[in-house]
Write a protein that holds these residues in place. Structure first.
Motif, PDB file in Angstrom:
ATOM      1  N   PRO A 224       0.882  -1.292   0.066  1.00 41.28           N
ATOM      2  CA  PRO A 224       0.019   0.014  -0.131  1.00 41.28           C
ATOM      3  C   PRO A 224       0.969   1.086   0.009  1.00 41.28           C
ATOM      4  O   PRO A 224       2.244   1.223   0.552  1.00 41.28           O
ATOM      5  CB  PRO A 224      -0.687  -0.092   1.336  1.00 41.28           C
ATOM      6  N   ASP A 225       0.392   2.167  -0.671  1.00 38.34           N
ATOM      7  CA  ASP A 225       1.021   3.669  -0.571  1.00 38.34           C
ATOM      8  C   ASP A 225       2.377   3.468  -1.485  1.00 38.34           C
ATOM      9  O   ASP A 225       3.166   4.507  -1.221  1.00 38.34           O
ATOM     10  CB  ASP A 225       1.184   4.086   0.747  1.00 38.34           C
ATOM     11  N   ALA A 226       2.538   2.708  -2.124  1.00 38.60           N
ATOM     12  CA  ALA A 226       3.994   2.294  -2.878  1.00 38.60           C
ATOM     13  C   ALA A 226       3.848   3.371  -3.973  1.00 38.60           C
ATOM     14  O   ALA A 226       2.889   3.452  -4.600  1.00 38.60           O
ATOM     15  CB  ALA A 226       4.405   1.090  -3.176  1.00 38.60           C
ATOM     16  N   PRO A 227       5.069   3.968  -4.393  1.00 33.01           N
ATOM     17  CA  PRO A 227       4.948   4.896  -5.691  1.00 33.01           C
ATOM     18  C   PRO A 227       5.100   4.122  -6.895  1.00 33.01           C
ATOM     19  O   PRO A 227       6.125   3.727  -7.245  1.00 33.01           O
ATOM     20  CB  PRO A 227       6.164   5.972  -5.559  1.00 33.01           C
ATOM     21  N   VAL A 228       4.094   4.000  -7.563  1.00 29.18           N
ATOM     22  CA  VAL A 228       3.787   3.084  -8.633  1.00 29.18           C
ATOM     23  C   VAL A 228       3.957   1.564  -8.440  1.00 29.18           C
ATOM     24  O   VAL A 228       5.074   1.311  -7.760  1.00 29.18           O
ATOM     25  CB  VAL A 228       4.791   3.686  -9.653  1.00 29.18           C
ATOM     26  N   GLY A 229       3.307   0.870  -9.201  1.00 31.62           N
ATOM     27  CA  GLY A 229       3.494  -0.669  -9.099  1.00 31.62           C
ATOM     28  C   GLY A 229       4.534  -1.203  -9.976  1.00 31.62           C
ATOM     29  O   GLY A 229       5.482  -0.233 -10.729  1.00 31.62           O
ATOM     30  N   THR A 230       4.514  -2.336 -10.233  1.00 29.39           N
ATOM     31  CA  THR A 230       5.299  -2.842 -11.476  1.00 29.39           C
ATOM     32  C   THR A 230       4.926  -2.518 -12.870  1.00 29.39           C
ATOM     33  O   THR A 230       3.641  -2.429 -13.372  1.00 29.39           O
ATOM     34  CB  THR A 230       5.277  -4.362 -11.591  1.00 29.39           C
ATOM     35  N   VAL A 231       5.649  -2.094 -13.833  1.00 27.15           N
ATOM     36  CA  VAL A 231       5.521  -1.833 -15.046  1.00 27.15           C
ATOM     37  C   VAL A 231       5.930  -2.828 -16.021  1.00 27.15           C
ATOM     38  O   VAL A 231       7.458  -2.935 -15.812  1.00 27.15           O
ATOM     39  CB  VAL A 231       6.058  -0.158 -15.614  1.00 27.15           C
ATOM     40  N   VAL A 232       5.468  -3.273 -16.834  1.00 29.95           N
ATOM     41  CA  VAL A 232       6.023  -4.308 -17.782  1.00 29.95           C
ATOM     42  C   VAL A 232       5.992  -4.062 -19.308  1.00 29.95           C
ATOM     43  O   VAL A 232       5.183  -3.564 -19.784  1.00 29.95           O
ATOM     44  CB  VAL A 232       5.212  -5.696 -17.664  1.00 29.95           C
ATOM     45  N   GLY A 233       7.197  -3.960 -19.978  1.00 29.90           N
ATOM     46  CA  GLY A 233       7.343  -3.940 -21.530  1.00 29.90           C
ATOM     47  C   GLY A 233       7.566  -5.113 -22.220  1.00 29.90           C
ATOM     48  O   GLY A 233       8.661  -5.948 -22.022  1.00 29.90           O
ATOM     49  N   PHE A 234       6.441  -5.618 -22.970  1.00 31.44           N
ATOM     50  CA  PHE A 234       6.860  -6.765 -23.712  1.00 31.44           C
ATOM     51  C   PHE A 234       7.580  -6.394 -25.165  1.00 31.44           C
ATOM     52  O   PHE A 234       7.103  -5.609 -25.784  1.00 31.44           O
ATOM     53  CB  PHE A 234       5.582  -7.564 -23.893  1.00 31.44           C
ATOM     54  N   LYS A 477       9.831 -21.215 -28.120  1.00 27.94           N
ATOM     55  CA  LYS A 477      10.228 -19.868 -28.266  1.00 27.94           C
ATOM     56  C   LYS A 477       9.833 -18.934 -27.173  1.00 27.94           C
ATOM     57  O   LYS A 477       8.483 -19.416 -26.660  1.00 27.94           O
ATOM     58  CB  LYS A 477       9.524 -19.363 -29.646  1.00 27.94           C
ATOM     59  N   SER A 478      10.490 -18.290 -26.747  1.00 31.68           N
ATOM     60  CA  SER A 478      10.354 -17.432 -25.448  1.00 31.68           C
ATOM     61  C   SER A 478       9.747 -16.088 -25.856  1.00 31.68           C
ATOM     62  O   SER A 478      10.135 -15.575 -26.875  1.00 31.68           O
ATOM     63  CB  SER A 478      11.381 -17.362 -24.578  1.00 31.68           C
ATOM     64  N   GLN A 479       8.829 -15.517 -24.691  1.00 32.45           N
ATOM     65  CA  GLN A 479       8.389 -14.198 -24.860  1.00 32.45           C
ATOM     66  C   GLN A 479       9.257 -13.531 -23.981  1.00 32.45           C
ATOM     67  O   GLN A 479       9.236 -13.481 -22.795  1.00 32.45           O
ATOM     68  CB  GLN A 479       6.984 -14.027 -24.339  1.00 32.45           C
ATOM     69  N   ARG A 480       9.998 -12.215 -24.433  1.00 35.54           N
ATOM     70  CA  ARG A 480      10.866 -11.475 -23.577  1.00 35.54           C
ATOM     71  C   ARG A 480      10.025 -10.459 -23.108  1.00 35.54           C
ATOM     72  O   ARG A 480       9.290  -9.644 -23.819  1.00 35.54           O
ATOM     73  CB  ARG A 480      12.050 -10.983 -24.387  1.00 35.54           C
TER      74      ARG A 480
END
Length: 600
Positions: A224-234, A477-480
């Motif tokens: 809670p109250d953390a500045p921004v959560g995880t951002v994911v770029g595929f 094949k993997s998704q990076r």
């Protein structure tokens, strides 16, 4: 110049009457805007200096400042708007793009526009940063990617145009795989299309840009109250290119469009350093080889337009900031410099033609959007007076350019700690400060033309960038993808006074307990006003940084303050509604302050 004449000239200039503009010295018109007791546009005037010439509230009187009235919007959400005040009326945009006209002296509502979205999906949250007012209309860009003109007197829509019809593909949490811990997190944002910025009216054109392209997949914070959560770029093709565009103020017809990713040549020169000579972690040979596999990556190239431009009427140039490339952070499918992303650019206001661009970080891996609005001022160099444009960057520097050529004159001392800057994301995780949160994010700076000090609100939030892969196909094949996560360690903010007359030297700095997001106001009363996520609106001595006054607003003050004058009384106004990305307390009020005696 009388106040009445200032209003007339500023109004005619904003209205863009060509015969009058041809006959009157354009510098006089700009001066009329600067000296107005109104707050006519997002940055107060075309320079984006956010400097009010009013001084009834000053270092001697500010301790007496009290609330005069409070307007409750009825919406509790991230509230980032700059209220405009024109001829005694405030025009306020609210979260989800509702708009009110309010008596600026009493707080009484005059009219209210309730926005009905054509789509419930929002790429980037409900926040809106303001409106533009000109030619009898109030203009607003919306979270569902529309530009709307409201009748200034009634709030009734005059015209309503879509900005895009082709949104493009977006990321989903399912791409993370069945056993990924992040699959359980709520999605708070994703690549798409919307508008956050306040429009700008130049002559007969409304300037607006789209956001959300290359936004990445945003997930709620772990704590809670953390500045921004995880951002994911595929890795892959998501979204579409961004743009700035101009629309006719009368009809809404599109006049020109500048695509922030070019049709061809977005790979650039494969630069190994930033333009100011700092090395970048690039495999140039590998990128050039990858061009054969990804020749059309620019079709989904990103480049959001987060910020209201500055405008120089003498050169007729607009100064715009451009966001990160797509995919965000993960670069395996976008070889090259990724022009014109992460750039400050100058555009011809009549045609949208690019005059110059300065790409702060080619081939960005960190989300270093050029997000804080550019500001125009004059700089006395050793070679003489230079008309300059400054921009407070996420990287932690205030860049100063010749506004006609784009040449970098200098950059300031760092206004936040810089650690491991430009280190690449890695499988084990790379700690970087500042990261995508900044430094200076979208918060606008203020500039005092008397002292030459620029005031920058910024954040110290170290983040970790981690490269991961996921087997998603039967053939193995993997998704990076690349994750951005704030690190669980002390974070804070800085309010910094930067001397543009001493090569960017830090004149003073004030440290805050929480990251700063919202923006700054400077006044001729030798004051600097700034809000914080803890709910305080504060006033500082502009010369020394001494704290002179505070007021607890009851919700996060994460919007820029403004100042205006009605009937001889100076007011200070600010929106208090918090910021959900940072966990700052929500609310929905516009608070307006004045001296108890009204200055009389």
């Amino acid at each position: 110049m009388s106040r009445a004449l200032s209003y007339l000239l500023a109004g005619l200039f904003c209205a863009g009457l060509p015969t009058f503009a041809d006959e009157v010295d354009v510098t006089h018109l700009l001066s009329a805007q600067k000296n107005s007791g109104d707050w006519l546009s997002y940055g107060h005037d075309y320079s984006n200096q956010r400097f009010s010439p009013l001084k009834q509230i000053n270092r001697q009187t500010v301790s007496q400042l009290v609330p005069r009235w409070i307007y409750q919007t009825g919406y509790s959400a991230s509230f980032q708007a700059t209220p405009l005040e024109v001829d005694g009326v405030i025009y306020l945009s609210m979260p989800f793009n509702h708009v009110s006209a309010i008596n600026a002296a009493t707080g009484q509502e005059i009219w209210r526009y309730e926005h009905r979205r054509v789509s419930t999906t929002m790429c980037c949250g409900p926040a809106n940063r303001g409106v533009a007012v000109a030619q009898g209309k109030v203009f607003i860009g919306t979270v569902d990617a529309r530009l709307i003109a409201l009748d200034k007197a009634t709030g009734i829509p005059v015209w309503d145009v879509p900005l895009v019809t082709d949104i493009g593909p977006t990321e989903t949490v399912e791409q993370l795989g069945a056993n990924n811990r992040l699959r359980e997190k709520a999605t708070t944002g994703t690549t798409g299309v919307g508008v956050n910025m306040a429009p700008l009216v130049v002559k007969d054109k409304v300037i607006i840009g789209i956001t959300g392209v290359g936004y990445g997949l945003h997930l709620e914070a772990e704590t809670p109250d953390a500045p921004v959560g995880t951002v994911v770029g595929f890795a892959g093709d998501f979204g579409r290119p961004g743009f700035y565009a101009a629309f006719d103020v009368h009809t809404g017809k599109r006049i020109w469009q500048f695509d922030t990713v070019p049709d061809s040549g977005w790979e650039g020169e494969f630069l190994e350093t930033t333009p100011d000579g700092l090395p970048l972690p690039r495999d140039i040979a590998g990128e050039k080889q990858a061009m054969k596999q990804f020749p059309d990556a620019g079709r989904h190239g990103g480049g959001s337009a987060w910020t209201t431009p500055a405008f120089d009427p003498v050169s007729n140039l607009l100064y715009v900031g451009i966001g990160n490339p797509s995919p965000q952070m993960d670069d395996s499918s976008r070889p090259g410099d990724n022009l014109y992303t992460v750039s400050l650019a100058a555009l011809d206001a009549d045609t949208g033609e690019l005059r110059w661009n300065y790409q702060q970080v080619p081939h960005d891996l960190w989300g270093y959007d050029v997000a804080s609005p550019p500001v125009l001022f004059d700089y006395q160099s050793t070679a003489g007076l230079v008309t300059a444009v400054g921009q407070a960057a996420k990287t932690g520097w205030f860049y100063v350019h010749d506004r006609l050529t784009g040449k970098l004159m200098y950059k300031s001392q760092p206004f936040v700690p810089q650690e491991n800057l430009f280190a690449p994301p890695s499988p084990e995780g790379t700690r970087v400060a500042p990261g995508a949160i900044g430094g200076a994010s979208w918060s606008p700076v203020a500039y005092n033309p008397s002292s030459g000090l620029a005031y920058v609100a910024a954040s110290h939030v170290p983040v970790r960038y981690t490269v991961k892969s996921l087997a998603v196909n039967k053939d193995g094949k993997s998704q990076r993808y690349t994750e951005l996560e704030p690190i669980n360690e002390p974070q804070w903010g800085t309010l910094t006074a930067i001397s543009t007359r001493e090569g960017g030297k830090i004149h003073w700095q004030h440290k805050t307990e929480q990251p700063l997001v919202g923006g700054v106001l400077a006044t001729a009363g030798n004051l600097v006003f700034m809000g914080e996520g803890n709910g305080y609106l504060s006033a500082y001595d502009a010369d020394t940084g001494e704290l002179l006054w505070q007021f607890q607003c009851g919700a996060g003050v994460n919007a820029p303050p403004v100042s205006y004058e009605v009937n001889g009384v100076q007011y200070v106004a600010v929106a208090a509604g918090g910021n959900s990305l940072f966990g700052f307390k929500g609310g929905g009020a516009l608070l307006v302050f004045a001296l108890p005696s009204g200055g009389k």
